[in-house]
Design a protein around this motif. Sequence first.
Motif, PDB file in Angstrom:
ATOM      1  N   LEU A 209       0.822  -1.219   0.000  1.00 12.52           N
ATOM      2  CA  LEU A 209       0.000   0.000   0.000  1.00 12.52           C
ATOM      3  C   LEU A 209       0.858   1.273   0.000  1.00 12.52           C
ATOM      4  N   LEU A 210       2.140   1.120   0.358  1.00 10.80           N
ATOM      5  CA  LEU A 210       3.049   2.273   0.277  1.00 10.80           C
ATOM      6  C   LEU A 210       3.110   2.818  -1.148  1.00 10.80           C
ATOM      7  N   GLY A 211       2.737   1.958  -2.104  1.00 10.45           N
ATOM      8  CA  GLY A 211       2.700   2.365  -3.507  1.00 10.45           C
ATOM      9  C   GLY A 211       1.751   3.539  -3.732  1.00 10.45           C
ATOM     10  N   ILE A 212       0.809   3.746  -2.807  1.00 10.43           N
ATOM     11  CA  ILE A 212      -0.102   4.901  -2.911  1.00 10.43           C
ATOM     12  C   ILE A 212       0.711   6.197  -2.810  1.00 10.43           C
TER      13      ILE A 212
ATOM     14  N   LEU B 116       4.295   6.130  -2.863  1.00  4.41           N
ATOM     15  CA  LEU B 116       5.554   5.998  -3.601  1.00  4.41           C
ATOM     16  C   LEU B 116       5.263   5.331  -4.938  1.00  4.41           C
ATOM     17  N   PRO B 117       4.972   6.121  -5.986  1.00  4.64           N
ATOM     18  CA  PRO B 117       4.584   5.538  -7.281  1.00  4.64           C
ATOM     19  C   PRO B 117       5.598   4.504  -7.783  1.00  4.64           C
ATOM     20  N   GLY B 118       5.102   3.339  -8.154  1.00  2.00           N
ATOM     21  CA  GLY B 118       5.965   2.293  -8.705  1.00  2.00           C
ATOM     22  C   GLY B 118       6.427   1.287  -7.666  1.00  2.00           C
ATOM     23  N   TYR B 119       6.244   1.623  -6.378  1.00  2.00           N
ATOM     24  CA  TYR B 119       6.705   0.702  -5.337  1.00  2.00           C
ATOM     25  C   TYR B 119       5.785  -0.515  -5.253  1.00  2.00           C
ATOM     26  N   GLU B 120       6.366  -1.690  -5.136  1.00  4.63           N
ATOM     27  CA  GLU B 120       5.607  -2.924  -4.916  1.00  4.63           C
ATOM     28  C   GLU B 120       6.513  -3.904  -4.175  1.00  4.63           C
ATOM     29  N   VAL B 121       5.900  -4.961  -3.627  1.00  3.76           N
ATOM     30  CA  VAL B 121       6.698  -5.915  -2.851  1.00  3.76           C
ATOM     31  C   VAL B 121       7.325  -6.951  -3.802  1.00  3.76           C
ATOM     32  N   THR B 122       8.378  -6.510  -4.488  1.00  8.03           N
ATOM     33  CA  THR B 122       9.210  -7.358  -5.351  1.00  8.03           C
ATOM     34  C   THR B 122      10.650  -6.907  -5.106  1.00  8.03           C
TER      35      THR B 122
ATOM     36  N   VAL C 125      14.313  -2.199  -4.174  1.00  5.06           N
ATOM     37  CA  VAL C 125      15.370  -1.238  -4.525  1.00  5.06           C
ATOM     38  C   VAL C 125      14.762   0.153  -4.728  1.00  5.06           C
ATOM     39  N   LEU C 126      13.636   0.186  -5.495  1.00  2.41           N
ATOM     40  CA  LEU C 126      12.981   1.475  -5.750  1.00  2.41           C
ATOM     41  C   LEU C 126      12.503   2.110  -4.434  1.00  2.41           C
ATOM     42  N   GLY C 127      11.878   1.284  -3.583  1.00  3.90           N
ATOM     43  CA  GLY C 127      11.401   1.773  -2.283  1.00  3.90           C
ATOM     44  C   GLY C 127      12.553   2.276  -1.420  1.00  3.90           C
TER      45      GLY C 127
END
Lengths: 119, 209
Positions: free
Chosen positions: A59-62, A64-70, A75-77
């Motif tokens: 949900l941090l992707g809300i 931080l655009p592009g963030y996901e649990v991969t 790295v992006l996060g």
Amino acid sequence: MDKTSQDKAILMASFAKMDPVALGIALGCVWGVMLFLATGLLLLQGAAEGVQVGPHLALLGIYLPGYEVTWSGAVLGGLYFGIIGIVAGFVIAALWNLTHYIYIVLTVARAVWWKMMAD
Amino acid sequence: MMTNNNETQYDEVLLHASIKLNTRLLAGVFGFISGITLLIVTYMSLYRGMPNTGQYLNLLGVFLPGYEVSHIGAWIGFFWGVIIGGFIAAMFYRIYARSIPKLIQDYIKTSSKNDDLLATSMRIDGHYLGLALGSIIAIGLIITTNWLVIRGTADQSMHAGLLVNYLPGYSVSTIGSFIGALELFVINYILSLVFSWVYNNIVALRGKK
């Protein structure tokens, strides 16, 4: 050691300036690594087949655009949190220094005012 | 009043006055940052206009009475952010300030009469930072978890229970909160040591006194 030097040491230990660059970089490093590890830990734990890994952290992707649990998301996060940490550290240090400057200026101004009144 | 601390004497009254002032200033700055952060996050959630706006952020209302993802709720969140952030910062500095006598001894040993007071950069003591940050966050976890237990919603607190992913042994129960708090303390202590090491080395690299 004379009294003035002792008092100066107390003031140096208590009121020394924060270094905004150093605080920003240190906070950025720690926050960046923290989000990378938090994401990585969920990925290493895994999930049952067909179940999304870390749906709540994702949900941090809300924010931080592009963030996901991969792994690429980790790295992006980490980079995002690194940048946020740098900005936060810089702002915190700047605010800390600014409040001290304002306090000192007000104290000196008050002392000058009372000296003028006394004279 | 002068105190004899191992080797060198210094004015304890001045030291306490300095710590008191720093506590107030830090509480003010951190309270403001906490409040403004919660305000911005709430408005960001509000204006993204997604279905179930603030579904998760609304859960903060369990701990902050009156808070919700709405215009009024954002300002109530700002209020709580200022109060709680300020209180936490004050507690933090009271613990961290225990490192200052050691710093004073260091400055007395290393500084000269010509050192510029305003040009001196702060050094961070990782041990005391870890103690302060670790204790505050660990106590925070104990209070929030047990608040859920007291409310009788521990069984439904599935989101709080997700902490077990990072804190093995943690659960939304009194015993679980203490296990989690201990682990959180250790994690924060280690992160504080890393943080202070990076900060102090960058200050040294930049050639600051």
